[in-house]
Design a protein around this motif. Structure first.
Motif, PDB file in Angstrom:
ATOM      1  N   SER A  10       3.887   7.106   3.126  1.00 42.36           N
ATOM      2  CA  SER A  10       4.454   5.980   3.581  1.00 42.36           C
ATOM      3  C   SER A  10       4.159   4.908   2.660  1.00 42.36           C
ATOM      4  N   VAL A  11       4.748   3.883   2.755  1.00 40.87           N
ATOM      5  CA  VAL A  11       4.499   2.388   1.992  1.00 40.87           C
ATOM      6  C   VAL A  11       4.499   1.312   2.935  1.00 40.87           C
ATOM      7  N   TYR A  12       3.438   0.603   3.141  1.00 39.35           N
ATOM      8  CA  TYR A  12       3.419  -0.404   4.034  1.00 39.35           C
ATOM      9  C   TYR A  12       3.136  -1.766   3.368  1.00 39.35           C
ATOM     10  N   PHE A  41       3.226   8.714  -5.519  1.00 44.70           N
ATOM     11  CA  PHE A  41       2.822   7.252  -6.067  1.00 44.70           C
ATOM     12  C   PHE A  41       4.117   6.858  -7.047  1.00 44.70           C
ATOM     13  N   ASP A  42       4.371   5.903  -7.259  1.00 45.43           N
ATOM     14  CA  ASP A  42       5.442   5.378  -7.940  1.00 45.43           C
ATOM     15  C   ASP A  42       4.598   4.850  -9.573  1.00 45.43           C
ATOM     16  N   CYS A  43       3.392   4.942  -9.581  1.00 46.69           N
ATOM     17  CA  CYS A  43       2.685   4.859 -10.969  1.00 46.69           C
ATOM     18  C   CYS A  43       2.278   6.202 -11.463  1.00 46.69           C
ATOM     19  N   PRO A  44       2.127   6.331 -12.762  1.00 53.82           N
ATOM     20  CA  PRO A  44       1.428   7.600 -13.274  1.00 53.82           C
ATOM     21  C   PRO A  44      -0.008   7.239 -13.239  1.00 53.82           C
ATOM     22  N   VAL A  96       0.744  -1.050  -0.029  1.00 54.88           N
ATOM     23  CA  VAL A  96      -0.074   0.065   0.089  1.00 54.88           C
ATOM     24  C   VAL A  96       0.771   1.104   0.029  1.00 54.88           C
ATOM     25  N   TRP A  97       0.562   2.233  -0.838  1.00 60.42           N
ATOM     26  CA  TRP A  97       1.294   3.717  -0.982  1.00 60.42           C
ATOM     27  C   TRP A  97       0.325   4.616  -0.575  1.00 60.42           C
ATOM     28  N   ASP A  98       0.816   5.151   0.754  1.00 58.33           N
ATOM     29  CA  ASP A  98      -0.357   5.800   1.234  1.00 58.33           C
ATOM     30  C   ASP A  98       0.325   7.272   1.215  1.00 58.33           C
ATOM     31  N   ASP A 155       8.489   7.253   2.307  1.00 55.09           N
ATOM     32  CA  ASP A 155       8.660   8.019   1.023  1.00 55.09           C
ATOM     33  C   ASP A 155       9.869   7.719   0.041  1.00 55.09           C
ATOM     34  N   PRO A 156      10.000   6.458  -0.297  1.00 58.11           N
ATOM     35  CA  PRO A 156      11.014   5.823  -0.649  1.00 58.11           C
ATOM     36  C   PRO A 156      11.589   6.466  -2.114  1.00 58.11           C
TER      37      PRO A 156
END
Length: 325
Positions: free
Chosen positions: A233-235, A259-262, A226-228, A251-252
């Motif tokens: 944060s990413v869980y 988000f890491d996706c468009p 999950v990308w919050d 926040d990687p």
């Protein structure tokens, strides 16, 4: 990340959100999307006499995407005397071209476009691989820096890093459903991992955890990523395990929109909810009628061929009595 911080994550709450979003997607999109895929790929031994849908998708696919793009970067304000901006644009173009050439960009882009045309949901992720190694710290004299005990001081150094496009299956993508994509506060990626992979990736022993039973997922454990965006944060946690997450990352990627996706490729979104709808749902009945007509024509053609063949056989065997054969 300490255990106390891990326990602050409300996994049960996240499971409730994910289940509610999955239910909406299943009712409004996934059932039709699955039928569209089965029809397109001619699965379950369905005999498609006239593949009109497949042909239509292929034509659109070629028009939308045929080859990897050629990056073109220019300054927002055109200034012929700004040589520095030109050099920066050139460097960025070469860097992007190199990443496209070194990755499997073409294959991932083609798969995402195909998902979009068949199911009206195309998803890609932008991933970054970084190889960091500890190397000795070199002083101005050109010798390694050492401590008072004589040990060499090491410091992390990036040896290699790359950014690449990664296609993600539409059926394993869940998101916070709102009116627009801008209202989406979280996205979720579903993974199906074996206990061995989970132990290697997270150091967690899940051999006694309930396994999935599907034919293509047998023996695996469902893991949610999950990308919050709200908390940046990413869980990552296991379905049904509310004790603590497998991993929490802050926040990687450090991106503006997190988000890491468009924005997913969707065209038939609804007015009040950002939910896709496959074109197949609008023409499914027409395709079924055409297929049935083609099947009847094929059967009649085969029957006529058998009749003509039998008549020719009778004429060859006994021309005088061929009409009675």
């Amino acid at each position: 990340m300490t255990k106390s911080k891990k326990r602050e994550i409300n996994i049960k709450g996240w499971m409730t959100r994910i289940s509610a979003a999955e239910k909406q997607l299943k009712n409004k999109h996934r059932e039709v999307a699955k039928r569209a895929e089965r029809h397109y790929y001619n699965d379950e031994n369905n005999k498609i006499e006239l593949p009109i849908y497949w042909s239509s998708v292929q034509v659109q696919r070629s028009a939308l995407y045929a080859k990897p793009p050629n990056p073109e970067i220019r300054g927002r304000n055109s200034d012929a005397n700004n040589t520095e901006a030109k050099h920066i644009s050139k460097i960025l173009e070469e860097a992007i071209t190199y990443q496209i050439d070194q990755s499997d960009f073409h294959a991932d882009a083609k798969r995402a476009v195909l998902d979009y045309l068949v199911t009206d949901l195309g998803v890609v992720r932008i991933k970054m691989d970084v190889d960091v190694q500890d190397v000795p710290v070199i002083t101005e004299l050109g010798v390694p820096l050492t401590t008072e005990e004589g040990e060499i001081v090491l410091a992390p150094e990036i040896k290699h890093q790359s950014v690449y496009l990664d296609h993600w299956p539409w059926e394993r993508f869940i998101y916070d459903i709102g009116k627009d994509w801008e209202e989406c506060d979280w996205v979720c990626y579903t993974h199906h991992m074996t206990p061995a992979v989970i132990y290697e990736e997270y150091g967690r022993d899940v051999k006694d955890h309930n396994k999935e039973t599907g034919s293509d997922k047998k023996g695996t454990v469902k893991v949610y990523e999950v990308w919050d965006k709200w908390h940046k944060s990413v869980y990552e946690f296991i379905e049904g395990d509310s004790k603590e997450p497998l991993r929490v990352r802050k926040d990687p990627l450090g991106l503006k929109d997190f988000f890491d996706c468009p924005k997913p490729m969707i065209s038939n979104m609804r007015s009040a909810k950002y939910i896709p709808q496959s074109d197949f749902g609008q023409i499914e009945r027409q395709l079924e009628i055409i297929n049935n007509l083609e099947m009847r024509i094929d059967k009649l053609t085969q029957k006529d061929r058998k009749s003509v063949g039998r008549e020719r056989y009778c004429q060859a065997a006994n021309p005088k009595t061929s009409s009675m054969c």
